[in-house]
Design a protein around this motif. Structure first.
Motif, PDB file in Angstrom:
ATOM      1  N   LYS A  24      -7.550  11.223 -34.755  1.00  0.00           N
ATOM      2  CA  LYS A  24      -6.612  12.307 -35.111  1.00  0.00           C
ATOM      3  C   LYS A  24      -6.771  13.512 -34.183  1.00  0.00           C
ATOM      4  O   LYS A  24      -5.793  14.071 -33.701  1.00  0.00           O
ATOM      5  N   ARG A  25      -7.991  13.903 -33.932  1.00  0.00           N
ATOM      6  CA  ARG A  25      -8.233  15.091 -33.119  1.00  0.00           C
ATOM      7  C   ARG A  25      -7.919  14.852 -31.638  1.00  0.00           C
ATOM      8  O   ARG A  25      -7.417  15.740 -30.966  1.00  0.00           O
ATOM      9  N   ASP A  28      -4.273  15.140 -31.494  1.00  0.00           N
ATOM     10  CA  ASP A  28      -3.875  16.546 -31.655  1.00  0.00           C
ATOM     11  C   ASP A  28      -4.008  17.340 -30.355  1.00  0.00           C
ATOM     12  O   ASP A  28      -3.107  18.079 -29.975  1.00  0.00           O
ATOM     13  N   GLU A 123      -1.474   6.788 -33.957  1.00  0.00           N
ATOM     14  CA  GLU A 123      -1.591   8.208 -34.288  1.00  0.00           C
ATOM     15  C   GLU A 123      -0.665   9.046 -33.419  1.00  0.00           C
ATOM     16  O   GLU A 123       0.023   9.954 -33.917  1.00  0.00           O
ATOM     17  N   TYR A 127       3.217  11.851 -33.871  1.00  0.00           N
ATOM     18  CA  TYR A 127       3.468  13.178 -33.308  1.00  0.00           C
ATOM     19  C   TYR A 127       4.784  13.253 -32.555  1.00  0.00           C
ATOM     20  O   TYR A 127       5.319  14.324 -32.359  1.00  0.00           O
TER      21      TYR A 127
END
Length: 128
Positions: A24-25, A28, A123, A127
């Motif tokens: 996730k990071r 991100d 993931e 986005y």
């Protein structure tokens, strides 16, 4: 950069949950963190002789592993696009794996490059 509280909470997680957090990071912020010295990046190994390239989602976590055998290392950021295009291609050719978010007391999750790419792409797709 995670807050002190976030760091403390994440360090309590088991390896599988740290893996999910890492995916996730990285999605991100679009950076991967590794550790290395003047000779290159540090690699981890498992008990079967497999070589794994260790990654973390943030500098603060990578820095935790810059001790003992890796005392001369320091955290280094790698842009995600470059990591995917250059490093992962090379790692596949060399049949390496990734060590996701190891700690001084825990090797983290050892994962094949293909599985990492699939989880990361899933993931990233959320986005875009």
């Amino acid at each position: 950069m995670p807050s002190k509280k976030e760091i403390e909470e994440v360090l309590k997680l088991d390896a599988e949950k740290r893996f999910s957090y890492t995916i996730k990071r990285i999605a991100d912020f679009e950076f991967v963190w590794a550790i290395g010295d003047q000779h290159g990046f540090a690699n981890y190994g498992d008990d079967n002789g497999n070589v794994a390239f260790a990654i973390w989602p943030f500098e603060a976590y990578a820095a935790l592993c810059c001790k003992a055998d890796f005392a001369n290392c320091k955290p280094e950021a790698i842009e995600l696009d470059f990591f995917q295009e250059e490093y992962l291609t090379d790692f596949k050719d060399r049949k390496m794996r990734l060590a996701i978010f190891p700690l001084p007391t825990d090797k983290g999750i050892l994962i094949d490059i293909e599985e990492f790419e699939q989880r990361l792409q899933k993931e990233l797709d959320e986005y875009y």
